[in-house]
Design a protein around this motif. Structure first.
Motif, PDB file in Angstrom:
ATOM      1  N   ILE A 183       5.990   3.449  57.709  1.00  0.00           N
ATOM      2  CA  ILE A 183       4.943   3.617  56.704  1.00  0.00           C
ATOM      3  C   ILE A 183       3.991   4.759  57.038  1.00  0.00           C
ATOM      4  O   ILE A 183       3.411   5.379  56.146  1.00  0.00           O
ATOM      5  CB  ILE A 183       4.173   2.289  56.526  1.00  0.00           C
ATOM      6  N   LYS A 191      -1.081   4.435  50.820  1.00  0.00           N
ATOM      7  CA  LYS A 191      -1.262   3.221  51.622  1.00  0.00           C
ATOM      8  C   LYS A 191      -2.570   2.511  51.279  1.00  0.00           C
ATOM      9  O   LYS A 191      -2.665   1.286  51.370  1.00  0.00           O
ATOM     10  CB  LYS A 191      -1.214   3.575  53.107  1.00  0.00           C
ATOM     11  N   HIS A 227      12.959   4.655  53.641  1.00  0.00           N
ATOM     12  CA  HIS A 227      12.571   5.125  54.965  1.00  0.00           C
ATOM     13  C   HIS A 227      13.798   5.093  55.878  1.00  0.00           C
ATOM     14  O   HIS A 227      14.385   4.027  56.093  1.00  0.00           O
ATOM     15  CB  HIS A 227      11.483   4.227  55.562  1.00  0.00           C
ATOM     16  N   CYS A 243      10.954  -0.184  50.682  1.00  0.00           N
ATOM     17  CA  CYS A 243       9.699  -0.862  50.350  1.00  0.00           C
ATOM     18  C   CYS A 243       9.444  -0.779  48.853  1.00  0.00           C
ATOM     19  O   CYS A 243       9.559   0.294  48.254  1.00  0.00           O
ATOM     20  CB  CYS A 243       8.519  -0.230  51.082  1.00  0.00           C
ATOM     21  N   TRP A 245       6.337  -1.532  46.184  1.00  0.00           N
ATOM     22  CA  TRP A 245       4.884  -1.640  46.249  1.00  0.00           C
ATOM     23  C   TRP A 245       4.308  -2.096  44.915  1.00  0.00           C
ATOM     24  O   TRP A 245       4.905  -1.900  43.861  1.00  0.00           O
ATOM     25  CB  TRP A 245       4.278  -0.296  46.627  1.00  0.00           C
TER      26      TRP A 245
END
Length: 246
Positions: A183, A191, A227, A243, A245
């Motif tokens: 991250i 973030k 990632h 991920c 979000w």
């Protein structure tokens, strides 16, 4: 049927939260690992049982889903349950509660590995006499592991060196560190403004103290990132993470 589950309440400390008061994913994964280790130890297939046989548990996969990501909480309750083994792998589920409300679930896959040869051992054979290591039977409530493609376009990138503090009792980088490394390359605004909704993780290869890894991140859309964590020298993939979000 015998209840094999373990439930514990964790005090959420200042250091467990980010600047928005969100629980750090690193802290959550460490809670999962601590719970898995304690559960396995209580059920007779933990560190004290397998270490004398030159064996260690290696985490292979996670699927984590949140209905409401933990934020501004003082305690977190986690329940874990071993789901048994299927061929060479063992399965374990987690439930996460904030203020007695279910806010997240996780499924995981583990393997028993010889610490000297790194060969995968047959769980059913090694633990044949342990009545708590049962055959895996699918449940409708089990989470489905998602496929994670390798990054095809690098939008963000960073290189990290594995520190002594990053390694665990197995002498390689602790699995919780991978989510930190994954991250970190994302912009601060991303973030700061978003919260994790779903995470898929595949651990492919270990990395040890003093070695370097390169993290490559691809932004798929406004709510999805890929990632790829690879060894900086050999370019071998170490970990793949997807991920979603909110």
């Amino acid at each position: 049927m015998k209840d094999l589950s373990l439930t514990e309440k964790f005090l959420i400390r200042y250091s467990d939260c980010d600047c928005n008061g969100n629980l750090k994913p690193f802290s959550l994964l460490n809670f999962f690992q601590d719970m898995a280790a304690e559960s396995a130890e209580r059920l007779g297939f933990g560190y004290s049982t397998i270490y004398p046989q030159n064996l260690m548990w290696i985490l292979l996969k996670y699927r984590i889903e949140f209905t409401d990501y933990p934020q501004h909480i003082s305690t977190l309750t986690i329940k874990t349950e071993p789901r048994g083994y299927n061929r060479m792998f063992a399965y374990r589920n987690f439930e996460v509660y904030a203020d007695d409300k279910l806010c997240g679930r996780a499924s995981s896959v583990w393997a028993l590995v010889n610490s000297q040869t790194l060969e995968i051992a047959h769980v059913g054979q090694v633990l044949a006499n342990n009545e708590n290591m049962i055959k895996f039977e699918p449940h409708e409530t089990d989470l489905k592991f998602g496929k994670i493609p390798v990054v095809s376009r690098v939008d963000y990138q960073h290189v990290f060196e594995v520190r002594y503090n990053d390694i665990d009792v197995n002498k390689h980088a602790n699995n919780g560190n991978y989510i930190i490394w994954a991250i970190e390359p994302l912009p601060y605004e991303w973030k700061h403004e978003k919260k994790l909704k779903n995470i898929d993780i595949i651990f492919k290869k270990e990395i040890k103290c003093g070695e370097q890894l390169c993290v490559k991140v691809q932004q798929i859309d406004a709510c999805t990132t890929l990632h790829t964590l690879c060894h900086a020298q050999t370019n071998e993939d170490l970990c793949l993470i997807k991920c979603e979000w909110a």
